[in-house]
Design a protein around this motif. Structure first.
Motif, mmCIF file in Angstrom:
data_model
loop_
_atom_site.group_PDB
_atom_site.id
_atom_site.type_symbol
_atom_site.label_atom_id
_atom_site.label_comp_id
_atom_site.label_asym_id
_atom_site.label_seq_id
_atom_site.Cartn_x
_atom_site.Cartn_y
_atom_site.Cartn_z
ATOM 1 N N GLU A 1 -1.329 5.783 -5.515
ATOM 2 C CA GLU A 1 -2.332 6.534 -4.750
ATOM 3 C C GLU A 1 -1.765 7.053 -3.437
ATOM 4 O O GLU A 1 -2.137 8.139 -2.974
ATOM 5 C CB GLU A 1 -3.560 5.654 -4.451
ATOM 6 N N SER A 2 -0.863 6.273 -2.818
ATOM 7 C CA SER A 2 -0.283 6.711 -1.552
ATOM 8 C C SER A 2 0.527 7.992 -1.753
ATOM 9 O O SER A 2 0.592 8.840 -0.869
ATOM 10 C CB SER A 2 0.628 5.635 -0.968
ATOM 11 N N LYS B 1 -0.224 11.411 0.214
ATOM 12 C CA LYS B 1 0.841 12.038 0.987
ATOM 13 C C LYS B 1 1.048 13.494 0.543
ATOM 14 O O LYS B 1 1.237 14.391 1.369
ATOM 15 C CB LYS B 1 2.140 11.232 0.835
ATOM 16 N N TYR C 1 -9.549 7.884 5.184
ATOM 17 C CA TYR C 1 -8.372 7.801 4.325
ATOM 18 C C TYR C 1 -7.075 7.832 5.140
ATOM 19 O O TYR C 1 -6.058 7.303 4.722
ATOM 20 C CB TYR C 1 -8.341 8.987 3.357
ATOM 21 N N ARG D 1 2.191 2.278 -3.389
ATOM 22 C CA ARG D 1 1.304 2.430 -4.545
ATOM 23 C C ARG D 1 1.199 3.898 -4.974
ATOM 24 O O ARG D 1 1.360 4.797 -4.157
ATOM 25 C CB ARG D 1 -0.100 1.904 -4.204
ATOM 26 N N ARG E 1 0.803 -1.223 0.000
ATOM 27 C CA ARG E 1 0.000 0.000 0.000
ATOM 28 C C ARG E 1 0.841 1.281 0.000
ATOM 29 O O ARG E 1 0.601 2.197 -0.784
ATOM 30 C CB ARG E 1 -0.959 -0.001 1.203
ATOM 31 N N HIS E 2 1.864 1.345 0.865
ATOM 32 C CA HIS E 2 2.603 2.610 0.970
ATOM 33 C C HIS E 2 3.450 2.897 -0.269
ATOM 34 O O HIS E 2 3.935 4.004 -0.452
ATOM 35 C CB HIS E 2 3.472 2.628 2.241
#
Ligand code: IPM
Ligand code: MG
Length: 358
Positions: free
Chosen positions: A90-91, A95, A142, A88, A85-86
């Motif tokens: 989108e992350s 951020k 989120y 990807r 996840r971190h």
């Protein structure tokens, strides 16, 4: 001459194509209205993962923080979907939003009369629809901690503080003052404690705005009302996840997800981006609709630089181009005189901006 520094993040999929058209139009507008834009290009999302192994490289974030505005295309694609996840794409975007502190996401959903038939909803229900979705962007589920996934159990946390709700509510009420003076708070107060707090705080904020009508609506009902009678909404105020979902719905009410821009503001530097994604399935074919991105660039001129005349000019050029029958493929069946590629419609819009005599 005024000079603005824009951090440009093209991103993935159709991102580069649509950003190129927005810059084409910005160049003409800046020339015409007497200001200068200096663009610096940085990677984010999948494109950054491929080069740096992370979705938001330090130099991208640093430049964004030092710029006057961030113009952003889209990120993501199947290629990077399996990463942790971190890591990807989108992350990286989440951020960036968090680091810039852009807690207020403005997503105007306006019907272009010329495209009224592009919507799947009956024309008589649509005429005059003009909604401003004010979505909270840096809180809620989120970002809430703790969050976890194990093999057979996963959870997320939806959390809001009164201060977070207060500051986004003020943005919504201020926006309503310049519009039709109505705010609809969309929540799930019959089930969620966070929504209960939203109601308590928003009622307090509303006391400072006696001329604004405040209404409440549960999110399930709002999803239904948006297609039943979208004209009832003026400013739609809601939390992060509900706003994500309802703004996509609002975009289809307006005919195409390729038309809706957004501005993420309230922090050090604003981000201006279309609400749609990177559409990898159509990337590189020259058929993407750049209008949402060009409208996002106009929002940047309006909100970040106060270049109102230039923003108005771009918006009216887009209306005129649609009125004259130029269409990209996504909106082709409705009053099309000419089906244009991404590049062609960008050039036509910039010509209209150049030739506009106001
Ligand atoms: C949006 C997008 C993003 C979001 C994704 C790409 C993280 O859907 O801007 O609406 O959920 O906010
Ligand atoms: Mg979304």
């Amino acid at each position: 001459m005024k000079r603005y520094n824009v951090c440009v993040i093209k991103g993935d999929g159709i991102g580069p194509e649509i950003i190129d058209e927005a810059i084409k139009v910005l160049d003409v507008a800046s020339n015409k209205f007497g200001f200068e834009i200096n663009y610096e290009y940085f990677l984010m999302g999948g494109a950054a993962i491929d080069v740096f192994g992370e979705p938001l490289p330090k130099e991208t974030l640093q430049n964004a923080l030092n710029s006057d505005a961030v113009l952003f295309g889209a990120i993501g694609g199947e290629k990077w979907d399996k990463l942790e996840r971190h890591l990807r794409p989108e992350s990286g975007l989440l951020k960036l939003r968090k680091e810039l502190g852009v807690f207020a996401n403005l997503r105007p959903a306006v019907i272009f009369d010329e495209l009224i038939d592009a919507s799947s909803i009956k024309p008589e229900i649509l005429r005059g629809v003009d909604i401003m979705v004010v979505r909270e962007l840096t809180g809620g589920i989120y970002f809430g901690q703790p969050r976890e996934i194990t093999k057979d159990r996963a959870f997320n946390t939806m959390v809001y503080t009164a201060d977070e709700i207060k500051r986004i509510s003020k943005i919504a009420f201020e926006a309503a003052l310049k519009r039709r003076k109505k705010v609809t708070l969309v929540d799930k107060a019959n089930v969620l404690e966070t929504s209960q707090l939203w109601r308590e705080v928003v009622v307090e904020v509303a006391k400072e705005y006696p001329e604004i009508t405040l209404e409440y609506m549960y999110v399930d009902n709002a999803a239904m009302q948006l297609v039943r009678s979208p004209g009832q909404f003026d400013v739609l105020l809601t939390e992060n996840l509900f706003g994500d979902i309802l703004s996509d719905e609002a975009s289809m009410v307006c005919g195409s997800i390729g038309l809706l821009p957004s501005a993420s503001i309230g922090g050090k530097v604003g981000i201006y981006e279309p609400i749609h994604g990177s559409a990898p399935d159509i990337a590189g074919q020259g058929i993407a609709n750049p209008i949402a991105t060009i409208l996002s660039a106009a929002m940047m001129l309006r909100y970040a630089f106060d270049e109102t005349a230039a923003a108005d000019c771009i918006e009216s050029a887009i209306k005129a181009v649609l009125k004259d029958g130029y269409r990209t493929r996504d909106i082709a069946s409705y009053g099309a005189k000419e089906i244009c590629s991404t590049e062609e419609i960008g050039t036509i819009i910039s010509d209209y901006v150049r030739n506009d005599e106001r």
